[in-house]
Scaffold this active site. Structure first.
Site, PDB file in Angstrom:
ATOM      1  N   ASP A 817       0.869  -1.167   0.000  1.00  0.00           N
ATOM      2  CA  ASP A 817       0.000   0.000   0.000  1.00  0.00           C
ATOM      3  C   ASP A 817       0.918   1.234   0.000  1.00  0.00           C
ATOM      4  O   ASP A 817       2.110   1.149   0.323  1.00  0.00           O
ATOM      5  CB  ASP A 817      -0.956   0.009   1.193  1.00  0.00           C
ATOM      6  CG  ASP A 817      -2.146   0.944   0.942  1.00  0.00           C
ATOM      7  OD1 ASP A 817      -2.090   1.732  -0.027  1.00  0.00           O
ATOM      8  OD2 ASP A 817      -3.117   0.902   1.706  1.00  0.00           O
TER       9      ASP A 817
HETATM   10  C1  BGC Z   1      -4.920   3.484   0.008  1.00  0.00           C
HETATM   11  C2  BGC Z   1      -5.051   2.481  -1.098  1.00  0.00           C
HETATM   12  C3  BGC Z   1      -4.865   3.163  -2.426  1.00  0.00           C
HETATM   13  C4  BGC Z   1      -3.532   3.887  -2.448  1.00  0.00           C
HETATM   14  C5  BGC Z   1      -3.244   4.587  -3.754  1.00  0.00           C
HETATM   15  C6  BGC Z   1      -3.674   4.339  -0.116  1.00  0.00           C
HETATM   16  O1  BGC Z   1      -3.705   5.403   0.752  1.00  0.00           O
HETATM   17  O2  BGC Z   1      -4.929   2.819   1.237  1.00  0.00           O
HETATM   18  O3  BGC Z   1      -6.292   1.850  -1.060  1.00  0.00           O
HETATM   19  O4  BGC Z   1      -4.950   2.238  -3.462  1.00  0.00           O
HETATM   20  O5  BGC Z   1      -3.530   4.832  -1.413  1.00  0.00           O
HETATM   21  O6  BGC Z   1      -4.020   5.693  -3.926  1.00  0.00           O
END
Ligand code: BGC
Length: 879
Positions: A817
């Site tokens: 993530d």
């Molecule tokens: C989120 C993810 C997301 C990623 C990219 C993160 O803060 O937890 O779900 O895909 O950002 O935007």
């Protein structure tokens, strides 16, 4: 003028008066209810954001007017947005409501830190332009409309207050009239081509007229009670009132049990009390991102209650169709709605900021979250422990009646089958959801009373029409996890079968198993050394969760040392090919990915393992990440974007309902169609991979990402997410199952440790991903920010190599993530099998850590090659 020159010429000297300026066109989009900055500070919800050239005195509040109307509640503060700056948040929700209209904004009286008062300034703010639907988008938008309609759940309909009679004048109450939310904030945000809120839908439709006086009154953006005269005028128009309750939710922050969040605010309660007292028929719309306290519905004898959720770009017309009866409601609750928050067994082990600091996602504070409720999540608790819910799982009313009967229950040891007949015995056409639950014998393990093992939505049945549904449940779905045997077992004894249209389904037969059988032998993984009590029905008093081991962990500064995990040797043994293998060759034959990778130097392997996105989501088209273009290889451009409910870019596109509302449709084909539409739009926008679906279990309603995720039940959530991914990838765009695993809150999520028993992992938290994989194997997985049982999921070799790849055959690529490296070691993540470190950078910050890992042996070259092979193979398939 360039940006640098612009900053330089701003008056910032001690004697300079403060200057307010705009960062872009002063356009206010009254459909984007919370706006981009809510994620950073929830007080900025609905604000137009402007900047100050100098640090301001936050204690001196100037005056802001819009067309001479005073704008109250401006937020004058320092904030990290596009650099660190002083901003003025001007709440315009409810005030700017007309498309393309110009409004005069006047600002005066603010004072800077040097004591200089600003010169009054005037600006023109324009309501967003109206966008007309285009015929070429009609097919996609029709799916968005159907999704919104089918996700609406009718919870209460006393004396058939609904559907509303044609010609009724609609008396709307509550700030939710203008604060009509259509989506979550954060990764699940939508950026639709246009959207239609309820007021617009009602104005445009022919069935009803609106009491416009009330619509204007609620421009105040508060849940105020109109004066008696206004109320009497409304009552003379119609004896029906519709109250809107609304709650924002999304990434970065959890909700709390404060009034105005889980519980009603005092204003909301007073409004409902007054309206139910005044009008013969009150209908309440729950335009909320998470289950809230709904006991008011009984307390104040509300006649109609509708959970509309966040319905996407066509949420307004969809809700109108349900109110008018043009569409018969068919949504069901994907979650139990408790009578009280503290009835929920996870409530003791969920960070609730009601009396503490609200922790954002990035907080530098370590938190432990013990899953003491164990397998008793959602209805598994409420049914087993005989706790009455306000509205139970799977529940939802219709304007017609259905009769459900079943025949011929048979289990051949591999598959449970039965035939269910659904007949519309009422007077209106409608759809029904057949739900099959199983109660397992307790010869080996204690069991929840009932577990969902099958659901299917009927087609639209005309009055008198009947449909046969053939139920087919593979034995795997009937198993439980025995930690002692390290196996999925089918316990001996009698299996009760319940068939109906909610968790309250009636028992209708069953079958016997003579011997306990091991259906799948595995090894226990992700073991937890931490001793905490697990809720058990054999001794509920002594095992009721206490929360004693959860909360902020004092003096903890790191997840290190990570709990020891088994090592899974990498198997990459492909020699460097004699002749160059191009990416194009891999595209033609993805099995050549390993040869392609064998050509790469350690430096190049490290480089491609780190995503190359600097301006993550905020700049340019707003993609979340992009594969680095390693020189000397014919790699395609490979950007990725978020997208549970649309393609989360700065370019406008489709706007589907949020995950939980999609799930509330209980319609697998619809979920697949939604995925397909998002896939087609992503493809047209040049996105080969979308970071969706996100479907962590709804362990607790306060989770900020509740609307994005699907359900409290692993089967429902996994199947619906699997169909979504099938649709997405059917359109040629890769999907991503996230967040893997145990990511059930936003409070300090990067430093949060979930402590979960092996059984709960295997029956609830992992199981939802397993069910989704059974429907469709996705292109990728995203690990979570949190740790599970002592090891960050992103660096957990047992999770990635053991559970995901070896045990479940996943062959795609795994990514972290975004900015997980803030709290987790990069080399450990790569060694565990994380193929893509995100959002990364274009410099050596993270590649350097991988190279160092290779040098000091914490990363095996073969593992890195395996990781990159998985990435390249997926790129070949989807680019
Ligand atoms: C989120 C993810 C997301 C990623 C990219 C993160 O803060 O937890 O779900 O895909 O950002 O935007």
């Amino acid at each position: 003028m360039g940006m640098e020159d612009f900053w330089e010429q701003l008056p910032t000297g001690k004697e300079d008066k403060p200057l307010l300026f705009e960062m872009g066109p002063l356009e206010y989009d009254f459909h984007d209810i919370d706006g981009l900055y809510f994620m950073l500070d929830r007080r900025l919800s609905g604000c137009l954001l402007m900047m100050w050239a100098k640090p301001m005195n936050p204690d001196i509040q100037g005056t802001v007017t819009l067309d001479s109307r005073v704008v109250s509640g401006c937020i004058n503060q320092y904030m990290e947005v596009m650099g660190n700056m002083w901003v003025l948040g001007i709440p315009l929700r409810g005030l700017v409501t007309e498309y393309g209209r110009e409004y005069q904004l006047h600002v005066e009286g603010f004072v800077d830190m040097d004591g200089n008062e600003m010169n009054p300034q005037d600006f023109t703010v324009r309501g967003v332009e109206k966008v007309k639907p285009k015929p070429e988008d009609a097919a996609h938008e029709q799916i968005a409309l159907e999704a919104a309609r089918e996700g609406i759940v009718l919870l209460k309909n006393e004396a058939e207050v609904l559907p509303l009679k044609k010609g009724t004048v609609l008396n709307l109450f509550g700030r939710g009239i203008h604060e009509f939310r259509i989506g979550a904030v954060g990764a699940g945000k939508i950026n639709p081509r246009y959207s239609v809120n309820f007021v617009e839908a009602a104005r445009e439709g022919e069935a009803y007229s609106l009491n416009e006086e009330l619509v204007e009154f609620y421009g105040c953006d508060r849940d105020e009670i109109p004066g008696d005269e206004m109320l009497m005028r409304a009552k003379n128009l119609s004896d029906t009132a519709i109250v809107f309750l609304t709650r924002a939710a999304g990434e970065n922050q959890d909700a709390s049990t404060a009034k105005g969040e889980y519980y009603l605010s005092e204003d909301e309660e007073a409004l409902i009390a007054k309206i139910t007292d005044t009008f013969a028929k009150t209908i309440v719309i729950l335009n909320v991102g998470y289950p809230i306290d709904v006991t008011f519905a009984e307390k104040y004898a509300v006649a109609g209650l509708i959970y509309s959720g966040f319905g996407g770009m066509l949420a307004g017309p969809a809700l109108l169709d349900i109110l008018s009866g043009a569409v018969n409601p068919s949504g069901k609750l994907p979650d139990t709605w408790a009578k009280d928050y503290f009835d929920i067994p996870s409530s003791k082990n969920f960070y609730d900021c009601v009396d503490k600091t609200r922790l954002t996602a990035d907080e530098n504070i370590y938190v432990d979250t013990c899953y003491e409720e164990d397998i008793y999540v959602g209805y598994r608790y409420f049914t087993t422990f005989r706790k009455k819910a306000a509205y139970p799982f799977g529940y939802g009313l219709s304007y017609t009646e259905f009769c459900i009967r079943q025949e011929n229950i048979r289990f051949d040891g591999e598959v449970l089958e039965l035939d269910v007949y659904v007949k519309n015995v009422g007077e209106k056409a409608g759809k029904e959801v057949v739900q099959v639950y199983v109660g397992k014998p307790e010869s080996e393990l204690e069991q929840p009373e009932k577990e969902l093992v099958f659901f299917e939505k009927t087609k639209e049945l005309l009055p008198g029409e009947e449909q046969k549904i053939s139920v087919h449940v593979p034995v795997k779905v009937l198993t439980s996890y025995s930690e002692e045997k390290a196996a999925y077992i089918l316990s001996k004894g009698y299996y009760r079968i319940y068939v109906g249209n909610s968790i309250e389904a009636a028992e209708c037969g069953g079958f016997d198993e003579e011997e306990t059988r091991i259906i799948k032998q595995v090894t226990n993984l992700l073991c937890c050394d931490c001793k905490f009590t697990r809720l058990s029905k054999t001794n509920p008093d002594d095992t009721w969760p206490t929360g004693a081991h959860s909360g902020v962990v004092k003096n903890k500064l790191t997840f290190l040392p990570y709990e020891k995990r088994k090592h899974y040797p990498a198997k990459f043994d492909v020699e460097k090919p004699k002749e160059k293998v191009t990416f194009d060759a891999v595209r033609k034959n993805p099995s050549r990915a390993a040869e392609f990778v064998a050509q790469m130097s350690p430096e190049e392997l490290a480089r491609i393992s780190v995503c190359a996105s600097a301006g993550w989501g905020m700049e340019g088209i707003g993609e979340a990440g992009r594969v680095f273009q390693t020189e000397g290889y014919d790699l395609p451009d490979f950007p990725v974007s978020d997208g549970n409910s649309g393609v989360n870019l700065n370019i406008k596109n489709i706007g589907m309902p949020s995950g939980v509302t999609i799930c509330a449709s209980f319609n697998k084909e619809l979920s697949e169609a939604i995925g397909c539409v998002i896939g087609e739009e992503a493809k047209a926008l040049g996105m080969p991979l979308v970071l969706a679906p996100a479907f962590n279990i709804h362990r607790n309603p306060l989770n900020g990402r509740q609307p994005e995720y699907f359900s409290e039940d692993p089967y429902l959530s996994g199947v619906m997410a699997g169909f979504y991914a099938k649709g997405l990838e059917g359109a040629g765009v890769g999907g991503c199952y996230k967040h893997f695993i145990g990511n059930n809150c936003e409070s300090s999520r990067k430093r949060n440790q979930s402590l979960i028993s092996e059984r709960a992992i295997r029956e609830i938290y992992f199981r939802t991903f397993e069910y989704a994989m059974d429907v469709h194997m996705p292109a990728s997985f995203m690990t979570a920010y949190n740790a599970v049982n002592g090891c960050p999921t992103a660096a957990d070799e047992e999770l990635l190599q053991g559970l995901l790849r070896e045990e479940n055959g996943f062959a795609g690529f795994v990514m972290t993530d975004w900015t997980t490296y803030d709290s987790v070691d990069v080399a450990a993540m790569v060694q565990a099998g994380n193929c893509w470190i995100t959002p990364g950078s274009n410099d050596d910050t993270y590649t350097g850590q991988i190279k160092k890992g290779l040098e000091n042996g914490t990363i095996d070259t073969a593992r890195l090659q395996e990781n990159v092979t998985a990435l390249i193979r997926t790129m070949a398939k989807f680019s």
